[in-house]
Design a protein around this motif. Sequence first.
Motif, PDB file in Angstrom:
ATOM      1  N   VAL A  85       0.763  -0.974  -0.513  1.00 43.40           N
ATOM      2  CA  VAL A  85       0.149  -0.030   0.416  1.00 43.40           C
ATOM      3  C   VAL A  85       1.117   1.257   0.520  1.00 43.40           C
ATOM      4  CG1 VAL A  85      -1.328   1.309   1.331  1.00 43.40           C
ATOM      5  CG2 VAL A  85      -1.977  -0.947   1.602  1.00 43.40           C
ATOM      6  N   LEU A  86       1.957   1.468   0.268  1.00 44.00           N
ATOM      7  CA  LEU A  86       3.017   2.799   1.119  1.00 44.00           C
ATOM      8  C   LEU A  86       3.889   2.594  -0.367  1.00 44.00           C
ATOM      9  CD1 LEU A  86       4.280   2.170   4.244  1.00 44.00           C
ATOM     10  CD2 LEU A  86       2.185   3.643   3.350  1.00 44.00           C
ATOM     11  N   ILE A  87       4.439   1.972  -0.631  1.00 45.61           N
ATOM     12  CA  ILE A  87       5.470   1.855  -2.347  1.00 45.61           C
ATOM     13  C   ILE A  87       5.920   0.770  -3.184  1.00 45.61           C
ATOM     14  CG2 ILE A  87       7.065   0.569  -0.782  1.00 45.61           C
ATOM     15  CD1 ILE A  87       9.038   3.035  -1.336  1.00 45.61           C
ATOM     16  N   GLY A  88       5.038  -0.691  -2.531  1.00 48.43           N
ATOM     17  CA  GLY A  88       4.941  -1.584  -3.590  1.00 48.43           C
ATOM     18  C   GLY A  88       4.544  -1.491  -5.206  1.00 48.43           C
ATOM     19  N   TYR A  89       2.702  -0.658  -4.450  1.00 50.10           N
ATOM     20  CA  TYR A  89       2.051  -0.957  -6.019  1.00 50.10           C
ATOM     21  C   TYR A  89       2.195   0.251  -6.270  1.00 50.10           C
ATOM     22  CZ  TYR A  89      -2.300   0.222  -8.777  1.00 50.10           C
ATOM     23  OH  TYR A  89      -2.812  -0.327  -9.269  1.00 50.10           O
ATOM     24  N   THR A  90       3.162   1.607  -6.240  1.00 47.93           N
ATOM     25  CA  THR A  90       3.400   2.450  -6.983  1.00 47.93           C
ATOM     26  C   THR A  90       4.665   2.632  -7.889  1.00 47.93           C
ATOM     27  OG1 THR A  90       3.123   4.668  -7.281  1.00 47.93           O
ATOM     28  CG2 THR A  90       4.706   4.312  -5.136  1.00 47.93           C
ATOM     29  N   LEU A  91       5.424   1.183  -6.871  1.00 47.48           N
ATOM     30  CA  LEU A  91       6.965   1.156  -7.881  1.00 47.48           C
ATOM     31  C   LEU A  91       6.667   0.178  -8.851  1.00 47.48           C
ATOM     32  CD1 LEU A  91       9.242   0.734  -5.009  1.00 47.48           C
ATOM     33  CD2 LEU A  91       9.010   2.734  -6.430  1.00 47.48           C
ATOM     34  N   THR A  92       5.099  -0.716  -9.234  1.00 47.84           N
ATOM     35  CA  THR A  92       5.129  -2.074  -9.513  1.00 47.84           C
ATOM     36  C   THR A  92       4.039  -1.108 -11.045  1.00 47.84           C
ATOM     37  OG1 THR A  92       5.209  -2.976  -7.961  1.00 47.84           O
ATOM     38  CG2 THR A  92       4.318  -4.015  -9.688  1.00 47.84           C
ATOM     39  N   PHE A  93       3.286  -0.477 -10.636  1.00 51.38           N
ATOM     40  CA  PHE A  93       2.205   0.089 -11.542  1.00 51.38           C
ATOM     41  C   PHE A  93       2.087   1.447 -11.700  1.00 51.38           C
ATOM     42  CE2 PHE A  93       0.751  -4.887 -10.150  1.00 51.38           C
ATOM     43  CZ  PHE A  93       0.743  -4.658 -11.144  1.00 51.38           C
ATOM     44  N   GLY A  94       3.027   2.043 -11.258  1.00 54.39           N
ATOM     45  CA  GLY A  94       3.321   4.002 -11.122  1.00 54.39           C
ATOM     46  C   GLY A  94       3.630   3.961 -12.770  1.00 54.39           C
ATOM     47  N   ASP A  95       3.450   4.974 -13.282  1.00 61.18           N
ATOM     48  CA  ASP A  95       4.138   5.564 -14.829  1.00 61.18           C
ATOM     49  C   ASP A  95       5.467   4.356 -14.738  1.00 61.18           C
ATOM     50  OD1 ASP A  95       1.432   6.214 -15.087  1.00 61.18           O
ATOM     51  OD2 ASP A  95       2.388   7.996 -14.942  1.00 61.18           O
ATOM     52  N   ASP A  96       5.394   4.150 -15.713  1.00 61.39           N
ATOM     53  CA  ASP A  96       6.649   3.659 -16.071  1.00 61.39           C
ATOM     54  C   ASP A  96       7.895   5.161 -16.396  1.00 61.39           C
ATOM     55  OD1 ASP A  96       8.717   1.398 -17.325  1.00 61.39           O
ATOM     56  OD2 ASP A  96       8.949   3.039 -18.896  1.00 61.39           O
ATOM     57  N   ILE A  97       9.310   4.019 -15.450  1.00 60.29           N
ATOM     58  CA  ILE A  97      10.466   4.998 -15.529  1.00 60.29           C
ATOM     59  C   ILE A  97      11.808   4.582 -16.679  1.00 60.29           C
ATOM     60  CG2 ILE A  97      12.154   6.395 -14.442  1.00 60.29           C
ATOM     61  CD1 ILE A  97      10.736   6.556 -11.911  1.00 60.29           C
ATOM     62  N   SER A  98      11.964   4.975 -17.506  1.00 54.88           N
ATOM     63  CA  SER A  98      12.949   4.152 -18.417  1.00 54.88           C
ATOM     64  C   SER A  98      12.402   2.345 -18.494  1.00 54.88           C
ATOM     65  CB  SER A  98      14.402   4.368 -18.165  1.00 54.88           C
ATOM     66  OG  SER A  98      14.387   5.721 -18.233  1.00 54.88           O
ATOM     67  N   GLY A  99      11.492   1.348 -18.242  1.00 58.42           N
ATOM     68  CA  GLY A  99      11.525   0.891 -18.465  1.00 58.42           C
ATOM     69  C   GLY A  99      11.615  -0.146 -17.210  1.00 58.42           C
ATOM     70  N   PHE A 100      12.417   0.934 -16.057  1.00 56.42           N
ATOM     71  CA  PHE A 100      12.491   0.187 -15.150  1.00 56.42           C
ATOM     72  C   PHE A 100      11.704  -0.341 -14.226  1.00 56.42           C
ATOM     73  CE2 PHE A 100      16.506  -0.116 -18.053  1.00 56.42           C
ATOM     74  CZ  PHE A 100      17.082  -1.466 -18.106  1.00 56.42           C
ATOM     75  N   ILE A 101      10.951   0.485 -13.588  1.00 56.74           N
ATOM     76  CA  ILE A 101      10.765   1.073 -12.377  1.00 56.74           C
ATOM     77  C   ILE A 101       9.273   2.255 -12.810  1.00 56.74           C
ATOM     78  CG2 ILE A 101      11.911   2.708 -11.832  1.00 56.74           C
ATOM     79  CD1 ILE A 101      10.680  -0.156  -9.938  1.00 56.74           C
ATOM     80  N   GLY A 102       8.601   1.923 -11.865  1.00 60.52           N
ATOM     81  CA  GLY A 102       7.205   2.513 -11.602  1.00 60.52           C
ATOM     82  C   GLY A 102       7.819   3.777 -10.766  1.00 60.52           C
ATOM     83  N   ASP A 103       7.290   4.881 -11.351  1.00 66.76           N
ATOM     84  CA  ASP A 103       7.524   5.571 -10.921  1.00 66.76           C
ATOM     85  C   ASP A 103       6.787   6.581  -9.213  1.00 66.76           C
ATOM     86  OD1 ASP A 103       5.002   7.079 -11.078  1.00 66.76           O
ATOM     87  OD2 ASP A 103       4.557   8.946 -12.560  1.00 66.76           O
ATOM     88  N   LEU A 104       6.490   7.822  -8.384  1.00 66.61           N
ATOM     89  CA  LEU A 104       5.752   7.359  -7.402  1.00 66.61           C
ATOM     90  C   LEU A 104       4.959   8.475  -6.821  1.00 66.61           C
ATOM     91  CD1 LEU A 104       8.706   8.207  -4.957  1.00 66.61           C
ATOM     92  CD2 LEU A 104       8.252   6.371  -5.092  1.00 66.61           C
ATOM     93  N   SER A 105       3.791   8.088  -8.408  1.00 70.87           N
ATOM     94  CA  SER A 105       3.207   9.152  -8.468  1.00 70.87           C
ATOM     95  C   SER A 105       1.254   7.615  -7.867  1.00 70.87           C
ATOM     96  CB  SER A 105       2.709   8.835 -10.091  1.00 70.87           C
ATOM     97  OG  SER A 105       2.082   7.875 -10.427  1.00 70.87           O
ATOM     98  N   LYS A 106       1.766   7.250  -7.861  1.00 80.57           N
ATOM     99  CA  LYS A 106       0.492   6.726  -6.703  1.00 80.57           C
ATOM    100  C   LYS A 106       1.289   5.793  -4.993  1.00 80.57           C
ATOM    101  CE  LYS A 106      -2.228   4.879 -10.382  1.00 80.57           C
ATOM    102  NZ  LYS A 106      -2.650   3.591 -11.717  1.00 80.57           N
ATOM    103  N   ILE A 107       1.714   6.283  -4.567  1.00 82.13           N
ATOM    104  CA  ILE A 107       2.334   5.970  -3.277  1.00 82.13           C
ATOM    105  C   ILE A 107       1.555   6.511  -2.246  1.00 82.13           C
ATOM    106  CG2 ILE A 107       3.688   9.053  -2.773  1.00 82.13           C
ATOM    107  CD1 ILE A 107       5.708   7.343  -1.379  1.00 82.13           C
ATOM    108  N   GLY A 108       1.561   5.432  -1.293  1.00 80.85           N
ATOM    109  CA  GLY A 108       0.153   5.762  -0.379  1.00 80.85           C
ATOM    110  C   GLY A 108      -1.133   5.420  -0.829  1.00 80.85           C
ATOM    111  N   LEU A 109      -0.990   4.708  -2.263  1.00 78.88           N
ATOM    112  CA  LEU A 109      -2.390   4.784  -3.157  1.00 78.88           C
ATOM    113  C   LEU A 109      -2.591   6.032  -3.079  1.00 78.88           C
ATOM    114  CD1 LEU A 109      -3.916   2.000  -1.961  1.00 78.88           C
ATOM    115  CD2 LEU A 109      -2.505   1.233  -3.598  1.00 78.88           C
ATOM    116  N   SER A 110      -1.498   7.063  -3.720  1.00 77.35           N
ATOM    117  CA  SER A 110      -2.320   8.476  -4.364  1.00 77.35           C
ATOM    118  C   SER A 110      -2.724   8.570  -5.599  1.00 77.35           C
ATOM    119  CB  SER A 110      -1.202   9.154  -4.136  1.00 77.35           C
ATOM    120  OG  SER A 110      -1.640  10.662  -4.123  1.00 77.35           O
TER     121      SER A 110
END
Length: 446
Positions: A85-110
């Motif tokens: 809930v805090l960080i995992g979802y956004t790192l996985t399904f946040g907006d893509d950063i160079s094909g390697f990780i999701g951004d923090l736009s959904k941190i805390g399910l924001s």
Amino acid sequence: MKKLWSTIFNTLVLFVMTVSVTFAADGEAVIDTGDTAWVLISAALVFIMTPGLGFFYGGMVRNKNVLSTIMQSFFIVGLISVEWVLIGYTLTFGDDISGFIGDLSKIGLSGIDVHTVMGTIPEFAFVAFQCMFAVITPALITGAFAERMKFSAFVTFILLWAILIYNPMAHWVWGGGWLAELGALDFAGGLVIHILSGVSGLVICLMIGKRRGYGKSPILPHNIPMVVLGATLLWFGWFGFNVGSALGANGLAANAFIVTQAAAAAATVSWVFAEWMHNGKPTVFGAASGCVAGLVAITPAAGFVTPMPAILIGLIGGVICYFSVAVVKAKFGYDDSLDAFGVHGIGGTWGAIATGLWATTSVNESGADGLFYGNQDLLFIQILSVVAAWVLAIVGTVLLIKIIGAFMKIRVDESDEIAGVDISEHGERAYGQSFVAGNPLFGNKE
């Protein structure tokens, strides 16, 4: 007159219903209640797999370590749910950063609320479903280092592994990362879940060493019925795992159900017969292990293959995993305590490759045809994806264990291992009979 008013009323009701459906259809997104219900039920099914895994693993260890083994799976449910809930979802399904990780736009399910829709389901339903995947994946690793890791080191490792290894890999495959762009297929987690956890487990068991007495005296499962109970819960929950990955109550989900059952059943049969021929006895323990091997093998292919290839995937997967557990492990002498690598690492590898052989767009138009349907490119992509998962698991786990080991002790002391991790780490016993014979908790010797 009464009949006239009744006719007018019914006409108005039908008109209102038609208008409301039209407005819904003209909107940007429509929630399908059937799809939503199925995804939420699937999330609950996947949830029960982690406590079920605790029973599965708990029955395999000695009675002095059963609670610590169950505790690892149970505690992960809490730890990783919060992390997700805090960080995992956004790192996985946040907006893509160079094909390697999701951004923090959904941190805390924001930015997600009850009105946010993904496809035909609320995004919260998708968050919940994927949360259960994130929970069970690190729990699978615990089978490789059972009976010898300190709880503090376990908690630290699992949390960092989830953030730094699981989340990036899940993004690569499911979150729009570079493997997704390449065209890798992994319907429910052969790459992301089983290879990653199994290979990481192998690395840990090699780095922290064998259990005391391993290879010199028998280390036997203390409760086979508990193992079967755990395997049954896993098999039951796996329908949520694979079928729920269709993200709807539809034909793809029905296909995933059938191929999941077919592969698990076939692997149960092939493992038992392989064991029967190799050791002269068909065992209940082998049947339970075989069904899990088949479930692992079909997981990446469940949304891409038809029933007959699923049976082949299960039959071959059961034999391959048995060979890995009964022959390869014995030959090389590593102490993968509960065969996390032999079943999940090897089974997941076979399943990912098998997807490249038998995938067909007749099952899933958003997938691709495999080698046996005229497309050799998919097989190459699947093999590359397997290599990527293995490399990430090996390199990432080595680095994490090295770093954690520099700050804290990873393995329990020899005396604590002799007494049992239940007592040394948690101060409790699973069974009251232990008090009759004497218990280290009260200063007596076993």
